[in-house]
Design a protein around this motif. Structure first.
Motif, short mmCIF file in Angstrom:
data_model
loop_
_atom_site.label_atom_id
_atom_site.label_comp_id
_atom_site.label_asym_id
_atom_site.label_seq_id
_atom_site.Cartn_x
_atom_site.Cartn_y
_atom_site.Cartn_z
N VAL A 113 67.46 69.79 58.82
CA VAL A 113 67.20 71.22 58.76
C VAL A 113 67.89 71.88 57.57
O VAL A 113 67.27 72.56 56.76
N LEU A 121 62.73 68.44 64.28
CA LEU A 121 62.71 69.04 65.60
C LEU A 121 62.79 68.03 66.73
O LEU A 121 63.01 68.42 67.90
N ILE A 132 71.59 72.45 68.66
CA ILE A 132 70.67 73.32 67.93
C ILE A 132 71.25 74.72 67.81
O ILE A 132 71.03 75.42 66.82
N LEU A 136 71.57 76.62 64.24
CA LEU A 136 70.99 77.94 63.97
C LEU A 136 72.05 78.93 63.51
O LEU A 136 71.80 79.76 62.62
N TYR A 150 63.47 78.14 57.39
CA TYR A 150 63.56 77.30 58.59
C TYR A 150 64.01 78.13 59.78
O TYR A 150 63.51 77.98 60.90
N ILE A 154 61.82 78.50 63.29
CA ILE A 154 62.33 78.12 64.61
C ILE A 154 62.43 79.35 65.50
O ILE A 154 62.17 79.27 66.71
N SER A 203 54.69 79.12 63.20
CA SER A 203 55.84 78.34 62.73
C SER A 203 55.40 77.28 61.72
O SER A 203 56.11 77.00 60.75
N PHE A 259 56.15 71.02 64.09
CA PHE A 259 56.12 72.15 65.02
C PHE A 259 55.05 71.95 66.08
O PHE A 259 55.17 72.49 67.19
N GLY A 263 57.10 71.65 69.20
CA GLY A 263 57.22 73.09 69.39
C GLY A 263 57.23 73.50 70.84
O GLY A 263 58.03 74.36 71.25
N LEU A 266 60.62 72.97 72.44
CA LEU A 266 61.61 73.98 72.03
C LEU A 266 61.32 75.33 72.67
O LEU A 266 62.24 76.08 73.01
#
Length: 297
Positions: A113, A121, A132, A136, A150, A154, A203, A259, A263, A266
């Protein structure tokens, strides 16, 4: 119950309707990404069947873990990936076979990332959410122009609550600037599209009519992969192998379809991740964006 000596038998789970045993002496390998995937794995818990004639050897999957171990030795405790970005893509192509500690998986997450702007991911969906969350927060506090993209991508997966929190933080920082960063307005527009567009499409920077092509294969419509995570994951792996082989144009394909592959997983974690990031960041302001020589793509 019995078969002649030398017989090869393949077993599969039923599909919900009456089925019969499948007998085969060969399995056809095809390039069609929409074909039913067959996974060779030493883990019976994720297998849908097995080749009774001969079990898969664990040795097949040692190579990729040896590469990761070599990086760990070279790093000597540093949180860096010394073997370079192409090797990272080679590892991600075989990510399902990675058997490493949480510390090493977290390293791969941060490398993918924050360092390489690469597909990554898979790592957070196999790790506790704390990993995560810290990633972030790093993107929030120490952003480059690529980090910001990024973080926005996300954020869309995590949902409206996270997006609105991040927008409020950025708005407070840049509302008095005569010329805020361009991503400031891009993110505002993306948030406005969440109500009527699938967050995974936003995304991935794709539309339902977008097409994907790998090598000489036929085009694949994005809408055909959106809710087929296994097939999207397979395309990601193939794109990663192309990057490892020196075909850099597939970097964005691998990153975007990541994604689609992960995705939805997440999104299911969105509420808990949002609460933890907000708690970790507290009242601290976002960092100033540092421009890099590398573009988003």
């Amino acid at each position: 119950m019995q078969a002649p000596e030398g017989t090869q038998i393949v077993t599969v789970h039923g599909s919900g309707r009456e089925t019969h045993p499948i007998l085969a002496t060969t399995v056809r390998v095809v390039n069609d990404p929409l074909a039913i995937p067959v996974r060779l794995t030493p883990d019976r818990s994720v297998a849908s069947g097995s080749f009774v004639h001969e079990e898969v050897s664990n040795g097949i999957f040692d190579e990729i873990n040896n590469v990761i171990d070599a990086n760990r030795i070279l790093a000597k405790g540093q949180m860096e990936f010394f073997l370079g970005q192409p090797v990272y893509y080679r590892i991600y192509a075989e990510r399902h076979h990675v058997r490493q500690s949480e510390e090493i998986l977290s390293l791969l997450l941060n490398n993918g990332v924050a360092d390489f702007y690469a597909p990554a991911l898979y790592w957070p969906v196999t790790l506790p959410t704390s990993h995560i969350v810290s990633t972030l927060a790093r993107l929030y506090f120490y952003p480059t122009n690529r980090h910001v993209h990024y973080l926005m991508r996300i954020s869309l997966l995590l949902g409206a609550d996270f997006c609105n929190w991040l927008w409020d933080k950025w708005h407070e920082k840049w509302k008095r600037y005569p010329q805020p960063p361009s991503f400031y307005w891009t993110f505002k527009k993306m948030i406005g599209q969440l109500a009527d567009t699938d967050a995974r499409l936003l995304s991935a920077r794709m539309s339902a009519s977008s097409n994907v092509i790998i090598g000489t294969d036929k085009y694949i419509a994005g809408k055909d992969l959106l809710d087929k995570s296994e097939q999207a994951s397979a395309v990601v792996s193939r794109a990663c192998m192309k990057v490892f082989e020196g075909q850099d144009k597939y970097r964005s394909v691998a990153r975007n379809l990541d994604f689609f592959a992960y995705g939805a997983e997440l999104q299911r974690l969105g509420s808990s991740i949002t609460k933890d990031v907000i708690r970790l960041v507290g009242a601290r302001k976002p960092g100033d964006v540092v421009e890099t020589s590398k573009s988003e793509e």
